[in-house]
Design a protein around this motif. Structure first.
Motif, PDB file in Angstrom:
ATOM      1  N   LYS A 156     102.596  50.456  71.304  1.00  0.00           N
ATOM      2  CA  LYS A 156     102.499  49.061  71.738  1.00  0.00           C
ATOM      3  C   LYS A 156     101.062  48.559  71.624  1.00  0.00           C
ATOM      4  CE  LYS A 156     103.474  45.986  75.653  1.00  0.00           C
ATOM      5  NZ  LYS A 156     103.948  45.907  77.068  1.00  0.00           N
ATOM      6  N   LEU A 157     100.103  49.378  72.030  1.00  0.00           N
ATOM      7  CA  LEU A 157      98.702  49.007  71.923  1.00  0.00           C
ATOM      8  C   LEU A 157      98.296  48.854  70.461  1.00  0.00           C
ATOM      9  CD1 LEU A 157      95.857  48.549  73.047  1.00  0.00           C
ATOM     10  CD2 LEU A 157      95.586  51.042  73.182  1.00  0.00           C
ATOM     11  N   MET A 158      98.777  49.760  69.607  1.00  0.00           N
ATOM     12  CA  MET A 158      98.460  49.674  68.186  1.00  0.00           C
ATOM     13  C   MET A 158      99.005  48.400  67.556  1.00  0.00           C
ATOM     14  SD  MET A 158      96.688  52.373  67.626  1.00  0.00           S
ATOM     15  CE  MET A 158      96.107  52.009  69.290  1.00  0.00           C
ATOM     16  N   ARG A 159     100.204  48.003  67.973  1.00  0.00           N
ATOM     17  CA  ARG A 159     100.804  46.782  67.430  1.00  0.00           C
ATOM     18  C   ARG A 159     100.031  45.546  67.873  1.00  0.00           C
ATOM     19  NH1 ARG A 159     105.499  49.794  68.474  1.00  0.00           N
ATOM     20  NH2 ARG A 159     105.824  48.799  70.511  1.00  0.00           N
ATOM     21  N   ILE A 231      93.242  50.774  79.605  1.00  0.00           N
ATOM     22  CA  ILE A 231      92.886  49.646  78.730  1.00  0.00           C
ATOM     23  C   ILE A 231      91.737  48.816  79.294  1.00  0.00           C
ATOM     24  CG2 ILE A 231      93.727  47.474  77.742  1.00  0.00           C
ATOM     25  CD1 ILE A 231      96.386  48.856  77.213  1.00  0.00           C
ATOM     26  N   PRO A 232      91.741  48.442  80.576  1.00  0.00           N
ATOM     27  CA  PRO A 232      90.603  47.650  81.074  1.00  0.00           C
ATOM     28  C   PRO A 232      89.329  48.451  81.309  1.00  0.00           C
ATOM     29  CG  PRO A 232      92.195  48.008  82.832  1.00  0.00           C
ATOM     30  CD  PRO A 232      92.832  48.516  81.577  1.00  0.00           C
ATOM     31  N   GLU A 233      89.437  49.748  81.661  1.00  0.00           N
ATOM     32  CA  GLU A 233      88.258  50.497  82.077  1.00  0.00           C
ATOM     33  C   GLU A 233      87.721  51.465  81.021  1.00  0.00           C
ATOM     34  OE1 GLU A 233      89.053  52.487  85.750  1.00  0.00           O
ATOM     35  OE2 GLU A 233      89.775  50.669  86.757  1.00  0.00           O
ATOM     36  N   LYS A 234      88.600  52.129  80.289  1.00  0.00           N
ATOM     37  CA  LYS A 234      88.177  53.189  79.379  1.00  0.00           C
ATOM     38  C   LYS A 234      88.171  52.773  77.908  1.00  0.00           C
ATOM     39  CE  LYS A 234      87.973  56.073  82.850  1.00  0.00           C
ATOM     40  NZ  LYS A 234      86.676  56.595  83.338  1.00  0.00           N
ATOM     41  N   PHE A 235      89.178  52.010  77.501  1.00  0.00           N
ATOM     42  CA  PHE A 235      89.322  51.658  76.095  1.00  0.00           C
ATOM     43  C   PHE A 235      88.125  50.871  75.549  1.00  0.00           C
ATOM     44  CE2 PHE A 235      91.201  48.960  72.674  1.00  0.00           C
ATOM     45  CZ  PHE A 235      91.417  49.983  71.771  1.00  0.00           C
ATOM     46  N   PRO A 236      87.590  49.886  76.284  1.00  0.00           N
ATOM     47  CA  PRO A 236      86.440  49.142  75.752  1.00  0.00           C
ATOM     48  C   PRO A 236      85.260  50.038  75.390  1.00  0.00           C
ATOM     49  CG  PRO A 236      87.387  47.968  77.606  1.00  0.00           C
ATOM     50  CD  PRO A 236      88.065  49.316  77.563  1.00  0.00           C
ATOM     51  N   GLU A 237      84.954  51.015  76.243  1.00  0.00           N
ATOM     52  CA  GLU A 237      83.827  51.901  75.983  1.00  0.00           C
ATOM     53  C   GLU A 237      84.101  52.811  74.780  1.00  0.00           C
ATOM     54  OE1 GLU A 237      80.084  53.298  76.283  1.00  0.00           O
ATOM     55  OE2 GLU A 237      80.967  51.619  77.390  1.00  0.00           O
ATOM     56  N   TYR A 238      85.360  53.235  74.632  1.00  0.00           N
ATOM     57  CA  TYR A 238      85.725  54.107  73.508  1.00  0.00           C
ATOM     58  C   TYR A 238      85.640  53.357  72.188  1.00  0.00           C
ATOM     59  CZ  TYR A 238      88.685  56.709  70.260  1.00  0.00           C
ATOM     60  OH  TYR A 238      89.166  57.360  69.151  1.00  0.00           O
ATOM     61  N   VAL A 239      86.226  52.168  72.147  1.00  0.00           N
ATOM     62  CA  VAL A 239      86.394  51.476  70.875  1.00  0.00           C
ATOM     63  C   VAL A 239      85.099  50.828  70.388  1.00  0.00           C
ATOM     64  CG1 VAL A 239      87.055  49.182  71.710  1.00  0.00           C
ATOM     65  CG2 VAL A 239      88.062  50.059  69.606  1.00  0.00           C
ATOM     66  N   ARG A 240      84.206  50.459  71.288  1.00  0.00           N
ATOM     67  CA  ARG A 240      82.978  49.772  70.884  1.00  0.00           C
ATOM     68  C   ARG A 240      82.076  50.653  70.023  1.00  0.00           C
ATOM     69  NH1 ARG A 240      78.540  50.519  74.942  1.00  0.00           N
ATOM     70  NH2 ARG A 240      77.829  48.399  74.468  1.00  0.00           N
ATOM     71  N   LYS A 241      82.264  51.968  70.106  1.00  0.00           N
ATOM     72  CA  LYS A 241      81.465  52.896  69.309  1.00  0.00           C
ATOM     73  C   LYS A 241      81.931  52.958  67.853  1.00  0.00           C
ATOM     74  CE  LYS A 241      80.938  55.828  73.408  1.00  0.00           C
ATOM     75  NZ  LYS A 241      81.281  57.149  74.000  1.00  0.00           N
ATOM     76  N   GLU A 253      90.363  39.868  72.145  1.00  0.00           N
ATOM     77  CA  GLU A 253      91.478  38.919  72.184  1.00  0.00           C
ATOM     78  C   GLU A 253      92.809  39.649  72.245  1.00  0.00           C
ATOM     79  OE1 GLU A 253      91.146  36.422  68.805  1.00  0.00           O
ATOM     80  OE2 GLU A 253      89.200  35.576  69.382  1.00  0.00           O
ATOM     81  N   ALA A 254      92.904  40.782  71.553  1.00  0.00           N
ATOM     82  CA  ALA A 254      94.175  41.520  71.482  1.00  0.00           C
ATOM     83  C   ALA A 254      94.546  42.146  72.819  1.00  0.00           C
ATOM     84  CB  ALA A 254      94.099  42.601  70.399  1.00  0.00           C
ATOM     85  N   ILE A 255      93.563  42.684  73.549  1.00  0.00           N
ATOM     86  CA  ILE A 255      93.883  43.422  74.777  1.00  0.00           C
ATOM     87  C   ILE A 255      93.622  42.604  76.041  1.00  0.00           C
ATOM     88  CG2 ILE A 255      93.389  45.620  73.637  1.00  0.00           C
ATOM     89  CD1 ILE A 255      90.774  45.745  75.250  1.00  0.00           C
TER      90      ILE A 255
END
Length: 276
Positions: A156-159, A231-241, A253-255
């Protein structure tokens, strides 16, 4: 998997019938046995000319570099397979005799009607790797009844990302990040994390990896944790790298949560100015 076996002295060098890839590991051993001289393949892979050739071959075929050079197995059993065009270049580095020999192997393989290149897929690299993983999962994996895995549930997150045109780096494994963080959260909250595992297959050099299987009774708790914590706490830090500032905006915008890009500082030129 079917192979063409090439006899070189007392050794056999394998070539895959399906795509023509040749075992660089066995080819090197055959050379060393015949000549009595050690050659370290890493020296060839690190050459500027080799890197340039890999980039040109990627541009021509659409095959990612990690698929042009495929590493299978671990430790002493690791074997490196290389694209047939790359194999000729590698053999040229070994010796003129081996260049001629491998060139003939590739020509003979081509005459069988096979093609040495894969059809380029018109997807962003992340989407391509993700869909290849999905296909391999469906073909090779059957989970026990009453169980689930993170790879299936993260779809679902990937979509969401896909719908917003927000690609990730092709080496990103969001399900891996989710799985590690989820297990840490379970342990922190007093749950036993000694779960059954299955073999998850990657279409690149990552090969086969073990991943947890979870009982259905944890599924609702997982999705609650995913939406409210990860998604609100961990994903932003992971993906920004892994992404550019522009892609950070798309993913935000997606999340529905802000992804702050990493600002790379330029090296100061003061030291060089002072020397003038």
């Amino acid at each position: 998997m079917q192979y063409i076996e090439h006899k070189v002295g007392e050794l056999v060098v394998s070539q895959r019938k399906s795509d023509g890839y040749i075992s660089a590991t066995k080819l090197t051993k055959a050379y060393e046995q015949q000549v009595g001289k050690y050659r370290n393949p890493n020296q060839w892979f690190e050459k500027d000319r080799t890197i340039e050739y890999l980039e040109l071959l990627f541009s021509k075929t659409g095959i990612e570099v990690y698929d042009l050079v495929q590493k299978k197995g671990e430790g002493k059993s690791r074997e490196v397979w290389i694209h047939p065009k790359l194999a000729v270049s590698f053999a040229m580095w070994l010796s003129p005799e081996f260049e001629m020999m491998v060139s003939e192997w590739v020509e003979q393989w081509l005459f069988t009607g096979q093609t040495p290149t894969q059809e380029p897929v018109n997807l962003h690299p992340y989407q391509r790797v993700w869909y290849e993983r999905l296909m391999m999962f469906e073909q090779k994996t059957t989970l026990p009844k009453g169980t689930w895995c993170v790879f299936e549930e993260i779809g679902k997150l990937m979509r969401k990302l896909e719908a917003k045109g927000a690609p990730l780096h092709d080496r990103a494994t969001v399900d891996g990040s989710v799985g590690r963080t989820w297990c840490h959260w379970l342990r922190k909250n007093g749950s036993d994390t000694d779960f059954e595992q299955y073999i998850h297959c990657y279409p690149d050099s990552r090969g086969e990896q073990l991943a947890n299987i979870y009982p259905y009774e944890l599924l609702g708790k997982f999705h609650e944790w995913l939406e409210e914590t990860y998604i609100p706490e961990k994903f932003p830090e992971y993906v920004r790298k892994l992404v550019s500032p522009e892609e950070c905006k798309l993913i935000s915008e997606a999340i529905g949560y802000e992804i702050k890009p990493i600002i790379k500082r330029l090296k100061s030129s003061n030291s060089s100015d002072n020397n003038n």
